[in-house]
Write an enzyme that holds these catalytic residues in place. Structure first.
Site, PDB file in Angstrom:
ATOM      1  N   GLY A   1       0.355  -1.572  -0.002  1.00 12.35           N
ATOM      2  CA  GLY A   1      -0.345  -0.024  -0.459  1.00 12.35           C
ATOM      3  C   GLY A   1       0.487   1.211  -0.309  1.00 12.35           C
ATOM      4  O   GLY A   1       0.780   2.410   0.449  1.00 12.35           O
TER       5      GLY A   1
ATOM      6  N   GLY B   1      -0.560   4.713  -1.067  1.00 11.96           N
ATOM      7  CA  GLY B   1      -1.737   4.545  -0.260  1.00 11.96           C
ATOM      8  C   GLY B   1      -1.427   6.233   0.847  1.00 11.96           C
ATOM      9  O   GLY B   1       0.577   6.802   0.709  1.00 11.96           O
TER      10      GLY B   1
ATOM     11  N   GLU C   1     -11.313  16.824  18.292  1.00 11.25           N
ATOM     12  CA  GLU C   1     -10.702  17.225  16.506  1.00 11.25           C
ATOM     13  C   GLU C   1     -11.735  18.127  16.431  1.00 11.25           C
ATOM     14  O   GLU C   1     -12.904  18.147  17.115  1.00 11.25           O
ATOM     15  CB  GLU C   1     -10.601  15.896  15.999  1.00 11.25           C
ATOM     16  CG  GLU C   1     -10.075  15.203  16.214  1.00 11.25           C
ATOM     17  CD  GLU C   1     -10.183  13.892  15.457  1.00 11.25           C
ATOM     18  OE1 GLU C   1      -8.986  13.551  14.228  1.00 11.25           O
ATOM     19  OE2 GLU C   1     -10.607  12.690  15.416  1.00 11.25           O
TER      20      GLU C   1
ATOM     21  N   HIS D   1      -7.282   3.723  21.158  1.00 13.72           N
ATOM     22  CA  HIS D   1      -6.031   4.691  21.500  1.00 13.72           C
ATOM     23  C   HIS D   1      -6.656   5.041  23.430  1.00 13.72           C
ATOM     24  O   HIS D   1      -5.531   4.635  22.806  1.00 13.72           O
ATOM     25  CB  HIS D   1      -6.355   5.787  20.252  1.00 13.72           C
ATOM     26  CG  HIS D   1      -6.123   6.149  18.994  1.00 13.72           C
ATOM     27  ND1 HIS D   1      -5.433   5.017  18.346  1.00 13.72           N
ATOM     28  CD2 HIS D   1      -6.954   7.078  18.172  1.00 13.72           C
ATOM     29  CE1 HIS D   1      -5.421   5.196  16.900  1.00 13.72           C
ATOM     30  NE2 HIS D   1      -6.377   6.282  16.732  1.00 13.72           N
TER      31      HIS D   1
HETATM   32  C1  BG6 Z   1      -7.453   7.964  13.828  1.00 11.34           C
HETATM   33  C2  BG6 Z   1      -8.307   7.394  13.365  1.00 11.34           C
HETATM   34  O1  BG6 Z   1      -7.231   6.328  14.206  1.00 11.34           O
HETATM   35  O2  BG6 Z   1      -6.717   8.577  14.465  1.00 11.34           O
HETATM   36  C3  BG6 Z   1      -8.812   9.070  13.480  1.00 11.34           C
HETATM   37  O3  BG6 Z   1      -9.159   6.846  12.795  1.00 11.34           O
HETATM   38  C4  BG6 Z   1      -8.457   9.529  13.948  1.00 11.34           C
HETATM   39  O4  BG6 Z   1     -11.140   9.439  12.676  1.00 11.34           O
HETATM   40  C5  BG6 Z   1      -6.976  10.253  14.359  1.00 11.34           C
HETATM   41  O5  BG6 Z   1      -8.910  11.884  13.025  1.00 11.34           O
HETATM   42  C6  BG6 Z   1      -6.461  10.847  14.947  1.00 11.34           C
HETATM   43  O6  BG6 Z   1      -5.053  10.453  14.748  1.00 11.34           O
HETATM   44  P1  BG6 Z   1      -4.056  11.849  15.234  1.00 11.34           P
HETATM   45  O7  BG6 Z   1      -2.836  11.240  15.013  1.00 11.34           O
HETATM   46  O8  BG6 Z   1      -3.950  12.787  14.112  1.00 11.34           O
HETATM   47  O9  BG6 Z   1      -4.131  12.626  16.709  1.00 11.34           O
END
Ligand code: BG6
Length: 938
Positions: A178, A181, A389, A413
């Protein structure tokens, strides 16, 4: 002579702690002494000098060579007198008879006129090799003193040869699947470049294969562009950076990888590259940056055609999603398990690579002394694990619609972060194995979640985005949450009672991620707060924050309130943050904290790629941990499947609409829903407002309301009954049913009824499933989870049903039913409960008295064993005659699924054989029906 050294007694290659030595085995027999040991060579005539023997596997046996010396085979070509090129042996000639032990070294023993050499792979410690060789030399010179001179010359030549000789370096091939990608473009190529910067020039050489289904031409163009955009860390000078980039570009190539032949060809190319470079293959990393539906095919191809040879490792790196719920995660894990061993799989959760997250365990370890007394329910008020976010899901709604915020962020996470905070700290945090085990234990201590443990939201534009991106009709409304707050508790001594708040959402007012551990403030400060000093006053908030990134600070950080302790962080990687006047974090000026930031900021993927290379499994998600996490989240996801999320406008306009608060195990939005913004999936022709309807049902009083109001009313009534009973008799005997309907009632009683006379209440079970009491299916377990652990009922007032006696379940001969009946008779006056709470099944059953039950519907018995048509089949139940002796019986009926039976039972007479519920009629007590609108009105 059975063993001879030829003129080429020459160290040909140097390893870190050892030397390679060449021997002429021309005259070697089937055995030869090595020091005081005798080495036997089995399976071949080793008189290779004659050059007649085809290469074949050999085995050496000797105690000296223990534990597992392994002869790999015989190579044909010798290009130089002494310094033979490495890996001249074609892999198919290598004997697979012995597994590669870790840290084995490849030794070449000898070459002869025929230019053959024998390769031995052995876990000998270098010291034993030299001891053995010393002994050999001694033996030899005793027999041939004249050779000393010759050997001296040879040794000098050898030394020269040695100086010229190159180390036999390990070669690592990275295959990025990938490679064209988005993830690869944004993070993975840069991560691989960083790996090259960190590791090349040490013990390894590398090649990077960018693979995809794109045509070769397009793929090459893509990769050339990405490679051009790579950057070096700030401390690398531009010239040096350009040079390193050039090297990395030369080592990287695109290849079209689709069929099993492509994989075979890739494997051959790697082998050839290793061979020509005079290298030893150390391992192969396959990074799956592809959608999960492609996993199985790729995995099959790697497993069948692209595994490295013995002695080299295989690591496959997988990206989420790892399933959609527990079942699908299990299926995916089983499928992958058919191709790879557990230690070969590296499931990425990129939050584990975020510097502040990766610092949690080391921080806890390095500050053990200070934290030992603080890291527990006695001092921690709450823990907040937050990822906010500003972006929304536009452009990815096809993924997002299926997953939603809980699966996308909380299940992985935030849960990973939670376990790092909550787990017991292993003695040795550098042992991946113990870290993973402790983590698993933390998963197991998570208390099950209920519908009420979460609040959900959805930004207003979301449904429209889904309609547009997925061509849905105008009437389509999504129920997928884009915001969730969840309240988690741990059932262990350290964290009992401490709320862990997990929260994430799209289209919020800011982008920030952090873990905040807020400590209780138990001090009272006498002096006026103007005089409070940050590092002295116990009255200022005390907190530790792992600041994941973004937000006001704009970088990862670790913050510790100055009134806690001065933390210790590794100075080579973390430095103190400079003053930022005016900056306030978590309500305090930055100067209130000891604040640290990374010396060099690193992207999470770069951190993780380095950890993959170093085999640090604890930075990844194991199958066990993955399933434990899904096991925890799946019941909540199921219970929320039809929940209507609160709509929010997005950004700063959200105001306080999404603020939430908790009470007990329940989470609520702080503001009442102003109006119903998203219509539910079905029509809702319900009475407006919140009101309680009073009527009659089967000639008895009926109370009907919305579920929340109904439960509140029932809880009030129970409390009033309890207070009256205690006032009159000194005790209150309450018998409770199992099932899901009473759960909100238990929660209500636990969190809202401070005047309830628990100390004088006896709790009995109306019925029980024949499972151990700790089983999640046990009614007692429900009672325990939702009520008992939150209230103070004296232990001796709690009366679980004895379904588990003598290590068996509900055996007649154990007389559990009789025992319970005797206990009731002994403690409850006239065996007449003050209140029995019942439910009504869709088949008309009540308690565990099912239609056509041969016992319990009449007769003398107070408690009976019965059979249920559904699992678990065996039950214990109060009998109808006993129930009908109660002073009051309340029947709680909730949900649309009960509508039909409610209608039916309203019309039937006294027919307990067919509908046991119709036999409920207290002889001298009162019966009250509590039905929600859906059960009553449909
Ligand atoms: C990803 C999610 O795992 O983590 C996303 O699928 C999210 O929806 C992203 O925006 C956030 O990651 P980071 O590193 O920008 O905090």
């Amino acid at each position: 002579m059975i063993f001879s050294l030829n003129s080429c007694f020459t160290p040909t290659h140097s390893f870190k702690n050892s030397k390679l030595l060449g021997y002429d085995l021309k005259k070697t027999g089937p055995s030869f002494p090595l020091g005081k040991q005798k080495v036997e060579v089995k399976g071949v005539d080793v008189a290779l000098g004659e050059g007649t023997r085809p290469p074949q596997p050999l085995t050496f046996t000797s105690p000296l060579l223990a534990p597992a010396p392994c002869l790999l085979g015989i190579a044909d070509q010798c290009h130089s007198p002494c310094g033979l090129p490495a890996a001249t042996l074609p892999p198919e000639r290598v004997s697979h008879s012995c597994g590669a032990a870790p840290h084995t070294r490849l030794f070449r023993l000898g070459r002869n006129k025929d230019r053959k050499q024998i390769l031995i792979q052995t876990p000998w410690p270098a010291k034993s090799v030299f001891t053995a060789l010393g002994a050999l030399a001694e033996l030899f010179f005793q027999r041939h003193p004249g050779c000393w001179k010759m050997l001296t010359v040879a040794m000098c030549m050898a030394l020269l040869g040695c100086l010229q000789a190159q180390e036999l370096r390990g070669h690592v091939s990275v295959i990025l699947l990938g490679a064209t990608g988005d993830l690869a473009r944004k993070y993975l190529w840069q991560g691989l470049f960083q790996l090259y910067l960190d590791e090349a020039g040490k013990d390894y050489s590398f090649s990077f294969h960018g693979a995809a289904l794109t045509s070769t031409k397009q793929g090459q163009a893509f990769i050339a562009k990405v490679l051009e955009s790579l950057s070096c860390p700030e401390d690398v000078a531009p010239d040096r950076c350009a040079e390193l980039k050039g090297q990395f570009q030369r080592l990287s190539a695109y290849r079209h990888l689709a069929t099993s032949e492509d994989y075979m060809a890739l494997s051959k190319d790697i082998e050839a590259q290793v061979q020509h470079g005079g290298l030893r293959e150390a391992g192969r990393i396959f990074y799956f940056s592809v959608p999960p539906f492609a996993y199985a095919d790729i995995a099959r191809n790697i497993n069948s055609s692209c595994r490295p040879g013995p002695g080299a490792w295989l690591r496959v790196v997988l990206e989420k999603p790892f399933g959609h719920d527990h079942l699908s995660a299990q299926q995916l894990a089983t499928e992958l398990g058919g191709f790879f061993r557990e230690e070969e799989m590296y499931r990425v959760d990129h939050y584990l690579g975020k510097q502040a997250v990766a610092q949690i365990l080391p921080f806890r370890d390095q500050n053990r002394k200070a934290l030992d007394g603080l890291w527990s329910r006695h001092h921690v008020e709450r823990v907040e694990i937050i990822m906010k976010e500003t972006v929304d899901a536009e452009g990815r709604t096809s993924f997002y619609e299926e997953y939603g915020v809980i699966r996308d962020v909380l299940q992985n996470h935030l849960t990973e972060v939670l376990t790092l905070v909550a787990m017991e700290l292993p003695h040795n945090i550098s042992s991946s194995e113990s870290v993973l085990q402790h983590k698993l234990r933390a998963f197991r201590a998570l208390r099950g979640l209920q519908k009420g443990s979460a609040v959900l939201g959805q930004y207003q534009a979301y449904s429209e985005q889904v309609r547009r991106e997925q061509q849905k009709p105008d009437s389509f409304r999504s129920l997928t949450p884009t915001f969730a707050g969840v309240l988690v508790h741990m059932d262990n001594l350290r964290w009992e009672g401490v709320p862990f708040i997990l929260m994430s959402g799209k289209a919020l007012d800011e982008r920030v991620g952090y873990v905040r551990i807020l400590f209780r403030n138990q001090a009272y400060c006498v002096q006026n707060d103007e005089h409070w000093v940050a590092d002295q006053s116990q009255c200022l908030p005390r907190q530790i924050v792992f600041y994941i990134g973004h937000g006001e600070l704009g970088s990862p950080a670790v913050l510790v309130s100055r009134n806690l302790f001065r933390p210790s962080l590794p100075s080579e990687s973390w430095k103190e943050l400079g003053a930022r006047p005016g900056l306030r974090l978590f309500g305090r000026p930055l100067s209130d904290f000891y604040a640290y930031r990374p010396v060099r900021e690193q992207d999470a993927y770069s951190v993780l790629i380095s950890r993959i290379f170093h085999g640090r499994k604890d930075s990844f998600v194991t199958t066990e941990n993955l399933l434990a996490s899904w096991g925890f989240w799946t019941p909540l996801l199921d219970s929320l499947a039809h929940e209507v999320p609160r709509l929010y406008p997005g950004g700063a306009e959200n105001g306080h609409l999404l603020d939430f608060e908790f009470s007990g195990a329940q989470l609520y939005f702080s503001q009442r829903q102003p109006e119903r913004l998203v219509p539910g999936p079905g029509p809702a022709p319900m009475p407006s407002g919140f009101q309680v309807l009073k009527a009659k049902y089967r000639e008895s009083p009926l109370i009907s309301a919305w579920p929340e109001e109904l439960i509140a009313k029932l809880a009030d009534d129970i409390e009033a009954t309890a207070v009256r009973a205690v006032r009159r008799f000194g005790t209150f005997h309450l018998a409770l049913s199992g099932g899901s309907s009473p759960v909100p009632l238990f929660q209500q009683l636990a969190t809202r009824h401070y005047g309830f006379p628990w100390a004088h209440t006896h709790l009995w079970l109306v019925d029980e499933r024949c499972v151990p009491l700790w089983d999640p299916e046990s009614n007692f377990q429900h009672l325990q989870t939702h009520l008992l652990q939150h209230v103070r009922v004296p232990y001796y007032n709690i009366h679980p049903m004895p379904v588990h006696l003598h290590q068996r379940l509900c055996a007649e001969e154990d007389q559990g039913a009789q025992t319970y009946a005797s206990e009731i008779s002994a403690l409850v006056a006239n065996s007449s409960f003050d209140l029995v709470l019942l439910g009504m099944g869709a088949d008309g059953h009540t308690a565990s008295l099912f239609p056509q039950s041969p016992s319990g519907l009449d007769g003398e018995q107070l408690v009976v064993l019965t059979e249920s048509p559904s699992r678990p089949f065996q039950r214990m139940s109060l009998s109808l005659p006993l129930i009908n002796r109660a002073r009051k019986v309340a029947v709680l009926v909730m949900g649309r699924v009960k509508r039909e039976i409610t209608m039916l039972v309203s019309r039937v007479g006294h027919e307990p054989k067919k509908w046991p519920i119709s036999g409920v009629l207290p002889s001298s007590g009162q019966l009250v029906w509590y039905m929600d609108y859906e059960a009553f009105l449909g």
